[in-house]
Design a protein around this motif. Sequence first.
Motif, mmCIF file in Angstrom:
data_model
loop_
_atom_site.group_PDB
_atom_site.id
_atom_site.type_symbol
_atom_site.label_atom_id
_atom_site.label_comp_id
_atom_site.label_asym_id
_atom_site.label_seq_id
_atom_site.Cartn_x
_atom_site.Cartn_y
_atom_site.Cartn_z
ATOM 1 N N ASN A 35 2.720 -8.181 -4.333
ATOM 2 C CA ASN A 35 2.501 -9.520 -4.885
ATOM 3 C C ASN A 35 1.795 -9.494 -6.226
ATOM 4 N N TYR A 36 2.057 -10.537 -7.001
ATOM 5 C CA TYR A 36 1.276 -10.841 -8.197
ATOM 6 C C TYR A 36 0.345 -11.977 -7.790
ATOM 7 N N TRP A 37 -0.961 -11.750 -7.867
ATOM 8 C CA TRP A 37 -1.964 -12.719 -7.433
ATOM 9 C C TRP A 37 -2.646 -13.360 -8.629
ATOM 10 N N GLY A 82 -0.064 -15.978 -4.449
ATOM 11 C CA GLY A 82 0.532 -14.658 -4.590
ATOM 12 C C GLY A 82 2.039 -14.772 -4.489
ATOM 13 N N TRP A 83 2.747 -14.058 -5.364
ATOM 14 C CA TRP A 83 4.201 -14.107 -5.398
ATOM 15 C C TRP A 83 4.782 -12.709 -5.309
ATOM 16 N N SER A 84 5.864 -12.559 -4.570
ATOM 17 C CA SER A 84 6.602 -11.301 -4.547
ATOM 18 C C SER A 84 7.908 -11.436 -5.327
#
Length: 137
Positions: free
Chosen positions: A42-44, A57-59
């Motif tokens: 993830n990008y948090w 958070g994104w994957s």
Amino acid sequence: MRKYRSLFLAGALTASLLVVPAALTTAGAAPAEASGLAADGNYWVWEHTNRGGASCGWSTNDADWRTCGANGTFDMNDKASSWWNNGYAGSYGDIRVYEHIGYGGASTCAPNGSAGNVPWEWNDRISSHKWVTNCGY
């Protein structure tokens, strides 16, 4: 653009000093301390410096940060003040963030594994992001 890149990299140097609060966030359980743990993909981002406040958070890519978190109910558009690229190393491991919704406006990049407070030029200014193969440094 070169100034923004160096500021993101400088923020990465402080990553080992930052600890995520154990409380739940709008995106679910907050990730643990940045250093020494396996990537969660993830990008948090957090709404306050030093990983404070609500987080998302994104994957995957996200063209519109107005909806994120649990069931897309939180608005992170123009609110991010700290970040952590905890994606998987390799292809599409870096993150390019954009000033506007729909991947528009100015952009800068967060290399895989880097974390820190958002540089003042980008604080409360990010609206979308894409996973990229490399930041091109």
